[in-house]
Design a protein around this motif. Structure first.
Motif, mmCIF file in Angstrom:
data_model
loop_
_atom_site.group_PDB
_atom_site.id
_atom_site.type_symbol
_atom_site.label_atom_id
_atom_site.label_comp_id
_atom_site.label_asym_id
_atom_site.label_seq_id
_atom_site.Cartn_x
_atom_site.Cartn_y
_atom_site.Cartn_z
ATOM 1 N N GLU A 265 3.140 -2.713 -10.648
ATOM 2 C CA GLU A 265 2.584 -3.717 -11.576
ATOM 3 C C GLU A 265 2.512 -5.100 -10.946
ATOM 4 O OE1 GLU A 265 6.748 -4.700 -14.006
ATOM 5 O OE2 GLU A 265 5.117 -3.631 -14.995
ATOM 6 N N LYS A 266 3.306 -5.309 -9.888
ATOM 7 C CA LYS A 266 3.294 -6.602 -9.201
ATOM 8 C C LYS A 266 2.372 -6.611 -7.979
ATOM 9 C CE LYS A 266 8.081 -7.711 -10.513
ATOM 10 N NZ LYS A 266 9.437 -8.037 -10.002
ATOM 11 N N SER A 267 1.654 -5.525 -7.751
ATOM 12 C CA SER A 267 0.829 -5.414 -6.549
ATOM 13 C C SER A 267 -0.228 -6.508 -6.445
ATOM 14 C CB SER A 267 0.130 -4.044 -6.513
ATOM 15 O OG SER A 267 1.040 -3.017 -6.206
ATOM 16 N N VAL A 268 -0.344 -7.041 -5.232
ATOM 17 C CA VAL A 268 -1.360 -8.051 -4.923
ATOM 18 C C VAL A 268 -2.116 -7.578 -3.693
ATOM 19 C CG1 VAL A 268 -1.782 -10.440 -4.245
ATOM 20 C CG2 VAL A 268 0.061 -9.922 -5.849
ATOM 21 N N GLU A 269 -3.448 -7.616 -3.754
ATOM 22 C CA GLU A 269 -4.255 -7.175 -2.613
ATOM 23 C C GLU A 269 -4.167 -8.195 -1.488
ATOM 24 O OE1 GLU A 269 -8.949 -6.842 -1.783
ATOM 25 O OE2 GLU A 269 -8.248 -5.560 -3.440
ATOM 26 N N THR A 270 -4.078 -7.708 -0.253
ATOM 27 C CA THR A 270 -4.021 -8.596 0.900
ATOM 28 C C THR A 270 -4.899 -8.043 2.014
ATOM 29 O OG1 THR A 270 -2.541 -9.665 2.512
ATOM 30 C CG2 THR A 270 -1.969 -7.436 1.845
ATOM 31 N N ASP A 271 -5.525 -8.907 2.762
ATOM 32 C CA ASP A 271 -6.430 -8.529 3.847
ATOM 33 C C ASP A 271 -5.632 -8.380 5.141
ATOM 34 O OD1 ASP A 271 -8.459 -8.136 5.630
ATOM 35 O OD2 ASP A 271 -9.415 -10.089 5.344
ATOM 36 N N LEU A 272 -5.676 -7.201 5.716
ATOM 37 C CA LEU A 272 -4.937 -6.945 6.956
ATOM 38 C C LEU A 272 -5.845 -6.994 8.181
ATOM 39 C CD1 LEU A 272 -2.619 -4.051 5.687
ATOM 40 C CD2 LEU A 272 -2.014 -6.451 6.045
ATOM 41 N N GLY A 273 -7.110 -7.364 7.974
ATOM 42 C CA GLY A 273 -8.045 -7.467 9.088
ATOM 43 C C GLY A 273 -8.757 -6.159 9.369
ATOM 44 N N GLY A 274 -9.917 -6.253 9.982
ATOM 45 C CA GLY A 274 -10.663 -5.051 10.340
ATOM 46 C C GLY A 274 -11.120 -4.252 9.140
#
Length: 339
Positions: A265-274
């Motif tokens: 429920e606390k998940s946040v999307e993050t960009d890891l590149g590529g």
């Protein structure tokens, strides 16, 4: 014909489809017949008593049939096929929640409850190693009877670090003997393991075959843990490292892939590149933790496989745990199988 289900709760319709197809397996892990958890802070999952004298070389199985690289690809449901379970009762549907676990909630020959859950590559505690004083199929074996209706039985497949094939047996509350059918089934499981058990045929990008302890370079750990972290493997798909009031962990596992990426429920999307996305969740507490999930495979029914990266540290340690988890993932992902 028997059914080995997906690694998730399977709907009745899907189960019927699997029955028509024969023996199906977890997310995209089709059958082949080829020859041949959270951070474990301070756990003693693989430690053994110093007085124990291993009869096998450290890091080596007691028999090549139990080598980790072989076990990672073996479908545990195929080890408790109906031909084996029918020797002790009437099998029902198979359920599986991980690469290495399979259950069958069935009936004994008298029509009473008889449930089995099989784990392969199970990490033994030091107590379980000491208690392996019996034998099954020429292997050291131990038992733990929790009650008149519940019994755990294991055979040691590797002594250092200690691993086993373990079966949990549950019976009805009428005083039925739980251990006896477990011994019989476990002996059959060992026999099948030494033969030609059904194996997964992993989809592209699957991490099922990867050794999590060897895929990680020290350079990925040292910024958080220092120069000499201590590693601890748990099962066949999880490894953690500890040092300098902190811990890092990687685990490969099966999961239902939520359409919105909200594994927590606390998940946040993050960009890891590529073009790779991760889903991180920070959890505060005495040992604040960041968990970062990266999807590796997904099928049309949203069953898939993930890599989970965890960074945790004592409250006083100044560390951006989620930033460290992202750096950890970025260092490891290029070494994993690519889709």
């Amino acid at each position: 014909m028997h059914v080995v289900p997906r690694f998730r709760a399977t709907a009745v319709v899907a189960a019927a489809a699997l029955l028509m197809a024969g023996c199906a397996t977890g997310p995209g892990l089709a059958k082949t017949n080829s020859p041949r958890r959270t951070v474990q802070a301070g756990a003693d999952a693989n430690t053994t008593d110093p007085s124990t004298k291993p009869s096998a070389q450290a890091g080596k199985p007691v028999d090549p049939a139990f080598a980790a690289e072989r076990l990672r690809l073996i479908n545990p449901c195929a080890l408790i096929e109906k031909d084996l379970l029918q020797t002790v009762g009437t099998p029902s549907k198979y359920t599986s929640s991980s690469y290495t676990r399979c259950s069958n909630y069935m009936k004994d020959k008298g029509g009473k409850t008889l449930n089995f859950t099989l784990d392969i590559g199970y990490s033994l505690t030091s107590t379980e190693v000491k208690n392996a004083t019996k034998q099954i199929a020429s292997l050291k074996s131990g038992e733990q009877k929790l009650s008149a209706t519940s019994c755990f039985i294991w055979v040691v497949t590797q002594e250092s670090p200690a691993q086993a094939v373990r079966i949990q047996v549950g019976t009805s509350s009428d005083g039925s003997e739980a251990c006896e059918p477990g011994r019989k089934v476990l002996e059959g499981v060992v026999r099948k393991l030494k033969g030609n058990p059904q194996k997964y045929s992993p989809p592209k990008g699957s991490p099922v075959e990867v050794d999590p302890c060897t895929i990680v370079e020290k350079a990925a750990l040292s910024p958080v843990l220092g120069a000499s972290p201590r590693s601890l493997e748990f099962g066949l798909h999880q490894c953690s490292w500890t040092g300098q009031s902190a811990q890092m962990q990687i685990e490969f596992k099966t999961a239902r892939i939520p359409k919105d990426g909200k594994f927590d429920e606390k998940s946040v999307e993050t960009d890891l590149g590529g073009g790779v996305k991760g889903y991180q969740a920070f959890k505060d507490g005495p040992f604040p933790t960041c968990e970062l999930v990266v999807v590796r495979t997904k099928d049309q029914s949203d069953a898939g496989e993930i890599a989970e990266f965890i960074v945790a540290a004592s409250k006083e340690k100044e560390l951006d745990r989620c930033q460290a988890a992202q750096a950890f993932a970025k260092a490891v992902l290029p070494a994993l199988p690519q889709a």
